[in-house]
Design a protein around this motif. Structure first.
Motif, short mmCIF file in Angstrom:
data_model
loop_
_atom_site.label_atom_id
_atom_site.label_comp_id
_atom_site.label_asym_id
_atom_site.label_seq_id
_atom_site.Cartn_x
_atom_site.Cartn_y
_atom_site.Cartn_z
N GLY A 70 0.83 -1.16 -0.09
CA GLY A 70 -0.27 0.04 0.02
C GLY A 70 0.79 1.20 0.05
N LEU A 71 1.98 1.40 0.74
CA LEU A 71 2.78 2.35 0.87
C LEU A 71 3.55 2.64 -0.43
N ALA A 72 3.97 1.51 -1.36
CA ALA A 72 4.49 1.57 -2.57
C ALA A 72 3.59 2.16 -3.51
N GLU A 73 2.27 1.69 -3.56
CA GLU A 73 1.12 2.29 -4.51
C GLU A 73 0.85 3.60 -4.14
N TYR A 74 0.87 4.13 -3.07
CA TYR A 74 0.35 5.19 -2.54
C TYR A 74 1.55 6.26 -3.17
N VAL A 75 2.77 5.95 -2.85
CA VAL A 75 4.03 6.69 -3.13
C VAL A 75 4.08 6.96 -4.58
N VAL A 76 4.15 5.69 -5.32
CA VAL A 76 4.48 5.62 -6.72
C VAL A 76 3.35 6.55 -7.71
N SER A 77 2.12 6.31 -7.25
CA SER A 77 1.06 7.08 -7.92
C SER A 77 1.14 8.41 -7.81
N HIS A 78 1.50 8.85 -6.37
CA HIS A 78 1.50 10.21 -6.32
C HIS A 78 2.67 10.81 -6.80
N LEU A 79 3.82 10.22 -6.90
CA LEU A 79 4.78 10.86 -7.66
C LEU A 79 4.86 10.84 -9.20
N LEU A 80 3.93 9.99 -9.82
CA LEU A 80 3.46 10.11 -11.29
C LEU A 80 2.48 11.26 -11.55
N GLU A 81 2.08 12.03 -10.34
CA GLU A 81 1.53 13.11 -10.57
C GLU A 81 2.56 14.22 -11.07
N LYS A 82 3.61 14.04 -10.74
CA LYS A 82 4.71 14.98 -10.93
C LYS A 82 5.57 14.23 -12.22
N SER A 83 4.90 14.09 -13.12
CA SER A 83 5.68 13.15 -14.29
C SER A 83 4.82 13.82 -15.79
N THR A 84 5.16 13.44 -16.72
CA THR A 84 4.55 13.99 -18.01
C THR A 84 3.39 13.37 -18.47
N LEU A 85 3.10 12.17 -17.58
CA LEU A 85 1.67 11.43 -18.02
C LEU A 85 0.66 12.29 -17.41
N ALA A 86 -0.17 12.27 -18.63
CA ALA A 86 -1.68 12.96 -18.20
C ALA A 86 -2.29 12.25 -16.79
N ARG A 87 -3.24 13.16 -16.37
CA ARG A 87 -3.92 12.58 -15.12
C ARG A 87 -4.71 11.20 -15.26
N GLU A 88 -5.30 11.13 -16.61
CA GLU A 88 -6.07 9.85 -16.92
C GLU A 88 -5.41 8.67 -17.46
N GLU A 89 -4.08 8.79 -17.27
CA GLU A 89 -3.11 7.72 -17.70
C GLU A 89 -2.74 6.70 -16.59
N PHE A 90 -3.04 7.25 -15.42
CA PHE A 90 -2.68 6.39 -14.25
C PHE A 90 -3.79 6.40 -13.34
N VAL A 91 -3.76 5.36 -12.38
CA VAL A 91 -4.70 5.55 -11.27
C VAL A 91 -3.86 5.77 -10.02
N LEU A 92 -4.72 6.90 -9.34
CA LEU A 92 -4.26 7.23 -7.93
C LEU A 92 -4.65 6.58 -6.78
N TYR A 93 -3.75 6.46 -5.97
CA TYR A 93 -4.18 5.58 -4.63
C TYR A 93 -3.99 6.64 -3.62
N ASP A 94 -4.93 6.27 -2.41
CA ASP A 94 -4.80 6.91 -1.43
C ASP A 94 -4.71 5.77 0.15
N LEU A 95 -3.84 6.07 0.81
CA LEU A 95 -3.69 5.24 1.89
C LEU A 95 -4.99 4.81 2.84
N GLU A 96 -5.36 3.75 3.23
CA GLU A 96 -6.50 3.39 4.18
C GLU A 96 -6.18 2.25 5.14
#
Length: 271
Positions: free
Chosen positions: A40-66
């Motif tokens: 879960g930590l890996a999913e959260y960190v990777v997806s939120h760092l992908l927000e700071k990439s050249t990927l468009a927002r719809e190109e990846f799934v954003l995860y939050d911790l729960e």
């Protein structure tokens, strides 16, 4: 924390090479529990760092911790919005190839000696079956993510496209990076081991076992299609918001990311 019940349990055919995490769906939100470590930590960190990439927002799934309570047990993990509309489904490349040709894509790839030829075969077959264009660019994005974040589980059961009930295909948002960042502390990457030695031993799974080779081949064939602009400060800020995970795990994630930023400097641009 959310309480989940047996009727929320979901299964799928995208099994990891190390087994399946517990997954639930409730009110159009997906939940995944940690299984072999800090997925879960890996999913959260990777997806939120992908927000700071050249990927468009719809190109990846954003995860939050729960935190999830199921029966008498509380799990750490992540949640994400369901990105599928009713008439679309996820179909893995392995199942896609099996349905079309009646044999395993993974085994077909392994019968090809050259790693470059393996990737060409994979891309050409997916484009032939689906009609999708530029699948090689999509694969380069996956290989870039896998190399930078050390995702060891990108086999053909874990790469997918979308298909609707009319047989039309579309690109699938990039998801399922829980095997990144040496998250498996139970079997392969114990927390007490030297992190740099572990990083040397982690292996890729798509066309060969070397992350750098996979990335270089994809760049040669299909170009460089993904860059990052996150900083060490961005990493520290993300990890400050992960109180449900122990400091020891967060320190290791930070160490890995700093080293990968150094190693792949050419993939980073100034914000």
């Amino acid at each position: 924390m959310i309480e989940l019940f047996e009727q929320n349990i979901r299964t799928n055919d995208r099994q990891s090479s190390k087994g399946n995490q517990l997954k639930w769906e409730n009110k159009n939100i997906w939940y995944k529990a940690d299984y072999t470590g800090y997925e879960g930590l890996a999913e959260y960190v990777v997806s939120h760092l992908l927000e700071k990439s050249t990927l468009a927002r719809e190109e990846f799934v954003l995860y939050d911790l729960e935190e999830m309570k199921y029966k008498s047990t509380t799990y750490t993990g992540v949640k994400s919005k369901n990105f599928l509309s009713e008439d679309w489904q996820i179909i893995t490349l392995e199942r896609l190839f099996k349905n079309f040709f009646g044999e395993s894509l993974h085994q077909s790839i392994l019968r090809i000696a050259g790693h470059k030829e393996r990737l060409i075969f994979l891309v050409n077959q997916v484009e032939r079956i689906t009609g999708l264009k530029d699948f090689g660019r999509y694969i380069n994005k996956l290989f870039t993510i896998d190399a930078v974040f050390l995702n060891e589980d990108r086999h053909t059961h874990n790469i997918a496209v979308l298909m609707n009930e009319n047989g039309k295909f579309a690109y699938c948002p990039i998801f399922d990076n829980g095997a990144a960042l040496l998250a498996d502390t139970t079997m392969d990457y114990p927390l007490d081991a030297n992190v740099y030695k572990l990083m040397e031993n982690v292996r890729a799974k798509t066309i060969c076992n070397d992350f750098e080779e996979q990335l270089e081949i994809s760049e040669e064939l299909y170009g460089k299609n993904l860059k990052f602009y996150f900083t060490k400060g961005d990493i520290r800020k993300l990890l400050e918001n992960t109180a449900i995970y122990p400091d020891k795990e967060k320190i290791r994630v930070e160490t890995i990311l700093y080293e990968q930023m150094r190693k792949y400097q050419y993939l980073f641009i100034e914000a």
